[in-house]
Design a protein around this motif. Structure first.
Motif, PDB file in Angstrom:
ATOM      1  N   ALA A   1       0.809  -1.225   0.000  1.00 40.51           N
ATOM      2  CA  ALA A   1       0.000   0.000   0.000  1.00 40.51           C
ATOM      3  C   ALA A   1       0.841   1.272   0.000  1.00 40.51           C
ATOM      4  CB  ALA A   1      -0.939  -0.002   1.209  1.00 40.51           C
ATOM      5  N   ALA A   2       2.163   1.139   0.056  1.00 39.05           N
ATOM      6  CA  ALA A   2       3.032   2.316   0.191  1.00 39.05           C
ATOM      7  C   ALA A   2       3.170   3.130  -1.090  1.00 39.05           C
ATOM      8  CB  ALA A   2       4.413   1.883   0.674  1.00 39.05           C
ATOM      9  N   GLY A   3       2.744   2.592  -2.219  1.00 41.58           N
ATOM     10  CA  GLY A   3       2.850   3.321  -3.476  1.00 41.58           C
ATOM     11  C   GLY A   3       4.228   3.176  -4.099  1.00 41.58           C
ATOM     12  N   PHE A   4       4.386   3.758  -5.272  1.00 44.47           N
ATOM     13  CA  PHE A   4       5.664   3.694  -5.983  1.00 44.47           C
ATOM     14  C   PHE A   4       5.761   4.875  -6.921  1.00 44.47           C
ATOM     15  CE2 PHE A   4       2.825   1.941  -9.032  1.00 44.47           C
ATOM     16  CZ  PHE A   4       3.413   2.021 -10.285  1.00 44.47           C
TER      17      PHE A   4
ATOM     18  N   THR B   1      -1.077   3.014  -4.021  1.00 44.97           N
ATOM     19  CA  THR B   1      -1.389   1.596  -4.220  1.00 44.97           C
ATOM     20  C   THR B   1      -2.137   0.976  -3.036  1.00 44.97           C
ATOM     21  OG1 THR B   1       0.830   1.004  -3.434  1.00 44.97           O
ATOM     22  CG2 THR B   1       0.517   1.203  -5.833  1.00 44.97           C
ATOM     23  N   THR B   2      -2.964   1.751  -2.368  1.00 40.65           N
ATOM     24  CA  THR B   2      -3.823   1.135  -1.357  1.00 40.65           C
ATOM     25  C   THR B   2      -4.834   0.259  -2.095  1.00 40.65           C
ATOM     26  OG1 THR B   2      -5.504   2.859  -1.409  1.00 40.65           O
ATOM     27  CG2 THR B   2      -3.645   3.199   0.127  1.00 40.65           C
ATOM     28  N   PRO B   3      -5.526  -0.635  -1.406  1.00 37.53           N
ATOM     29  CA  PRO B   3      -6.536  -1.442  -2.102  1.00 37.53           C
ATOM     30  C   PRO B   3      -7.557  -0.592  -2.865  1.00 37.53           C
ATOM     31  CG  PRO B   3      -6.046  -2.438   0.009  1.00 37.53           C
ATOM     32  CD  PRO B   3      -5.313  -1.111  -0.018  1.00 37.53           C
ATOM     33  N   ALA B   4      -7.995   0.510  -2.289  1.00 37.33           N
ATOM     34  CA  ALA B   4      -8.950   1.381  -2.984  1.00 37.33           C
ATOM     35  C   ALA B   4      -8.319   2.001  -4.232  1.00 37.33           C
ATOM     36  CB  ALA B   4      -9.457   2.476  -2.046  1.00 37.33           C
TER      37      ALA B   4
ATOM     38  N   LEU C   1      -5.855   0.714  -6.024  1.00 34.51           N
ATOM     39  CA  LEU C   1      -5.693  -0.330  -7.030  1.00 34.51           C
ATOM     40  C   LEU C   1      -7.005  -0.638  -7.734  1.00 34.51           C
ATOM     41  CD1 LEU C   1      -3.185  -2.743  -5.268  1.00 34.51           C
ATOM     42  CD2 LEU C   1      -2.730  -1.087  -7.098  1.00 34.51           C
ATOM     43  N   ASP C   2      -8.116  -0.529  -7.029  1.00 33.46           N
ATOM     44  CA  ASP C   2      -9.424  -0.720  -7.667  1.00 33.46           C
ATOM     45  C   ASP C   2      -9.648   0.354  -8.731  1.00 33.46           C
ATOM     46  OD1 ASP C   2     -12.045  -1.985  -7.925  1.00 33.46           O
ATOM     47  OD2 ASP C   2     -12.825  -0.148  -6.988  1.00 33.46           O
ATOM     48  N   GLY C   3      -9.329   1.585  -8.405  1.00 32.92           N
ATOM     49  CA  GLY C   3      -9.447   2.662  -9.386  1.00 32.92           C
ATOM     50  C   GLY C   3      -8.496   2.483 -10.552  1.00 32.92           C
ATOM     51  N   TRP C   4      -7.255   2.075 -10.260  1.00 29.17           N
ATOM     52  CA  TRP C   4      -6.290   1.870 -11.334  1.00 29.17           C
ATOM     53  C   TRP C   4      -6.700   0.709 -12.233  1.00 29.17           C
ATOM     54  CZ3 TRP C   4      -4.540   6.255 -11.673  1.00 29.17           C
ATOM     55  CH2 TRP C   4      -3.905   6.962 -10.664  1.00 29.17           C
ATOM     56  N   ALA C   5      -7.394  -0.283 -11.680  1.00 27.46           N
ATOM     57  CA  ALA C   5      -7.886  -1.394 -12.519  1.00 27.46           C
ATOM     58  C   ALA C   5      -8.865  -0.868 -13.562  1.00 27.46           C
ATOM     59  CB  ALA C   5      -8.538  -2.470 -11.653  1.00 27.46           C
ATOM     60  N   ARG C   6      -9.642   0.134 -13.203  1.00 31.21           N
ATOM     61  CA  ARG C   6     -10.572   0.736 -14.162  1.00 31.21           C
ATOM     62  C   ARG C   6      -9.814   1.472 -15.269  1.00 31.21           C
ATOM     63  NH1 ARG C   6     -15.579   0.364 -11.574  1.00 31.21           N
ATOM     64  NH2 ARG C   6     -15.357   0.063  -9.322  1.00 31.21           N
ATOM     65  N   VAL C   7      -8.757   2.165 -14.888  1.00 32.90           N
ATOM     66  CA  VAL C   7      -7.923   2.849 -15.890  1.00 32.90           C
ATOM     67  C   VAL C   7      -7.266   1.815 -16.799  1.00 32.90           C
ATOM     68  CG1 VAL C   7      -5.931   4.368 -16.248  1.00 32.90           C
ATOM     69  CG2 VAL C   7      -7.542   4.838 -14.387  1.00 32.90           C
ATOM     70  N   THR C   8      -6.782   0.731 -16.205  1.00 27.25           N
ATOM     71  CA  THR C   8      -6.152  -0.334 -16.986  1.00 27.25           C
ATOM     72  C   THR C   8      -7.139  -0.933 -17.980  1.00 27.25           C
ATOM     73  OG1 THR C   8      -4.593  -0.819 -15.210  1.00 27.25           O
ATOM     74  CG2 THR C   8      -4.972  -2.573 -16.833  1.00 27.25           C
ATOM     75  N   ALA C   9      -8.372  -1.169 -17.548  1.00 25.36           N
ATOM     76  CA  ALA C   9      -9.393  -1.710 -18.450  1.00 25.36           C
ATOM     77  C   ALA C   9      -9.646  -0.749 -19.607  1.00 25.36           C
ATOM     78  CB  ALA C   9     -10.679  -1.996 -17.682  1.00 25.36           C
ATOM     79  N   LEU C  10      -9.706   0.533 -19.329  1.00 25.18           N
ATOM     80  CA  LEU C  10      -9.890   1.529 -20.385  1.00 25.18           C
ATOM     81  C   LEU C  10      -8.699   1.523 -21.338  1.00 25.18           C
ATOM     82  CD1 LEU C  10     -11.301   3.909 -21.754  1.00 25.18           C
ATOM     83  CD2 LEU C  10     -10.239   5.408 -20.021  1.00 25.18           C
ATOM     84  N   ALA C  11      -7.488   1.507 -20.788  1.00 21.66           N
ATOM     85  CA  ALA C  11      -6.287   1.514 -21.638  1.00 21.66           C
ATOM     86  C   ALA C  11      -6.260   0.291 -22.545  1.00 21.66           C
ATOM     87  CB  ALA C  11      -5.038   1.567 -20.760  1.00 21.66           C
TER      88      ALA C  11
END
Length: 127
Positions: free
Chosen positions: A25-28, A43-46, A48-58
């Protein structure tokens, strides 16, 4: 009568899991290059959930052949516009360079018998 004050195996395993989760969760920091530059990605769980949406769009954009359009993201550094390929490179870096080494270290620590009593020591984890 002598009392053993060492933590139980379950407590030691829980400490390993807690340290793994804290590190995940510390990020990078990822450098997108060019005018975008380096951004700190949460990179907290919340997150990562948002980034998964960006990944799906990409990924959808790339599959549609729309790999030059940009996606607006907001990181801990600020807002940026990235291409699908730039976003996928950031997520690959997260998985390969940060998440995977942390997960492997946790697996190795959990396999030790007995588990280490000092799971948070930096020497147990990737730099």
């Amino acid at each position: 009568m002598r009392f053993d004050h060492r933590p139980s195996t379950e407590a030691l395993l829980a400490a390993i899991d807690a340290e793994r989760d804290r590190r995940l969760a510390a990020g990078f920091v990822h450098d997108f290059g060019g005018a975008i530059g380096a951004h700190r990605i949460a990179t907290t769980p919340a997150d990562l959930d948002g980034w998964a949406r960006v990944t799906a769009l990409a990924q959808a954009m790339m599959l549609a052949g729309d790999d030059s359009a940009s996606i607006e993201i907001v990181t801990e550094t600020g807002a940026a516009r990235v291409t699908p390929a730039q976003w996928n490179a950031a997520m690959l870096a997260w998985r390969r360079e940060h998440e995977q080494p942390i997960l492997l270290a946790a697996i190795r620590l959990r396999a030790m018998r007995p588990p280490p009593q000092d799971a948070a020591l930096p020497a147990h984890w990737p730099a």
